[in-house]
Design an enzyme around this catalytic site. Sequence first.
Site, PDB file in Angstrom:
ATOM      1  N   TYR A  87       0.859  -1.194   0.000  1.00  0.00           N
ATOM      2  CA  TYR A  87       0.000   0.000   0.000  1.00  0.00           C
ATOM      3  C   TYR A  87       0.884   1.228   0.000  1.00  0.00           C
ATOM      4  O   TYR A  87       1.903   1.288   0.699  1.00  0.00           O
ATOM      5  CB  TYR A  87      -0.900   0.021   1.243  1.00  0.00           C
ATOM      6  CG  TYR A  87      -1.645   1.334   1.425  1.00  0.00           C
ATOM      7  CD1 TYR A  87      -2.938   1.493   0.959  1.00  0.00           C
ATOM      8  CD2 TYR A  87      -1.034   2.425   2.056  1.00  0.00           C
ATOM      9  CE1 TYR A  87      -3.619   2.703   1.115  1.00  0.00           C
ATOM     10  CE2 TYR A  87      -1.698   3.630   2.213  1.00  0.00           C
ATOM     11  CZ  TYR A  87      -2.992   3.759   1.738  1.00  0.00           C
ATOM     12  OH  TYR A  87      -3.643   4.955   1.887  1.00  0.00           O
TER      13      TYR A  87
ATOM     14  N   GLU B 166      -3.554   7.588  -3.964  1.00  0.00           N
ATOM     15  CA  GLU B 166      -3.552   6.354  -3.184  1.00  0.00           C
ATOM     16  C   GLU B 166      -3.465   5.169  -4.134  1.00  0.00           C
ATOM     17  O   GLU B 166      -4.310   5.017  -5.021  1.00  0.00           O
ATOM     18  CB  GLU B 166      -4.806   6.237  -2.321  1.00  0.00           C
ATOM     19  CG  GLU B 166      -4.817   4.982  -1.450  1.00  0.00           C
ATOM     20  CD  GLU B 166      -6.085   4.853  -0.630  1.00  0.00           C
ATOM     21  OE1 GLU B 166      -6.012   4.982   0.608  1.00  0.00           O
ATOM     22  OE2 GLU B 166      -7.160   4.623  -1.221  1.00  0.00           O
TER      23      GLU B 166
END
Length: 396
Positions: A118, A206
């Site tokens: 991530y 993101e």
Amino acid sequence: MNIHEYQAKNILKGYGVAIQNGVVIDDASKAAEAAAQLKADTGTDWVVVKAQIHAGGRGKGGGVKLAKNDAEVQERVNDILGMQLVTPQTGPEGKKVNKVLLAEDVYYPGENEPKEYYMSVLLDRQLGKNVIIYTTEGGMDIEEVAESNPEKIHKEWVDPATGLLPFQARKISFNLGLSGKAFKEMVRFVNALYRAYDETDSSMFEINPVLKTSDDKIIAVDSKVNLDENALYRHKDFGDLRDLSEEDPMEVEAKEFNLNYINLDGNVGCMVNGAGLAMATMDIIKLSGGEPANFLDVGGTANAETVEAGFRIILKDPKVEAILINIFGGIVRCDRVAQGVVDAYKNIGEIPVPIIVRLQGTNAEEAKKIIDESGLEVHSAILLQEAADLVSKVLK
């Protein structure tokens, strides 16, 4: 301004970020042609069909499916395109899927096991620096990781004056446990990602997951991007990326009149000038026993047209049981706003909910007189407490 995954990936690709390639379609009859084009361009055998909506958790709601042959591609597209996709971020009403992305399968077998990470870039407002947040726990909601394994979340702050320094990108790769080719690929990925975030004036980038493939390539499999609307004047082409079908219709209408509107879940509509006063008004509504139905800032130049537009937008919300107008007359005179309220009331016709008007500042007394002598079903107040008491009274 939120944009779709495929749009975000196009931006990333332009800055040298390796992405999961794909073809977007909005018509199920184009599925076979798009899949054939994707296979020819990328050499992929399998195709991933991904719903394009402004919300995360699409896979959990059935919006991301793998197709291993042409028949399955068509079946998956038929299933997803046009569906009302419900995810943890859409609420129970879900969102209609108007486009799907046919993407290459990047989880192919090889010498190593694929690994998901991530990574996001955003602004730390408290420190006045950009921050890269990253973890080895990719593919999961970052909130879940923060709650269950907070020690696995790393942060790297970047001073906007100096930009991302070489040692910082290397540090990120090291903390992710990478080595060899994957380490170098991740360094390039981080540098390109930060540059994309910085040069597009974005609020957030993101990537979840960032994938290390079985042959140690580092690519963005998904991408969620929020562009800063205040900077769109510097990026004229980004305005074309807006998908109005993904936004609240009332918020879209409010923008046409230069109104700042956010829809909420309460029963008292608010019309205020100034964000600070709006927050105070929402507080006083809660203290009086109600719940704010919206945030509506008409700005410092409110007139009859903007007041009328605000009325119409608020009244489209069936939950609204009363409307509180709270205006401080500094730049704008209170009597002009009062006349705007009266004119709007007459133009709209019968308004089915009580209206409380609190005007304070320049020409406040004249404004109260205009309201009181209008003959309309409007309650006027001078003090904020008076307005709160009236809200409490009309909601009983």
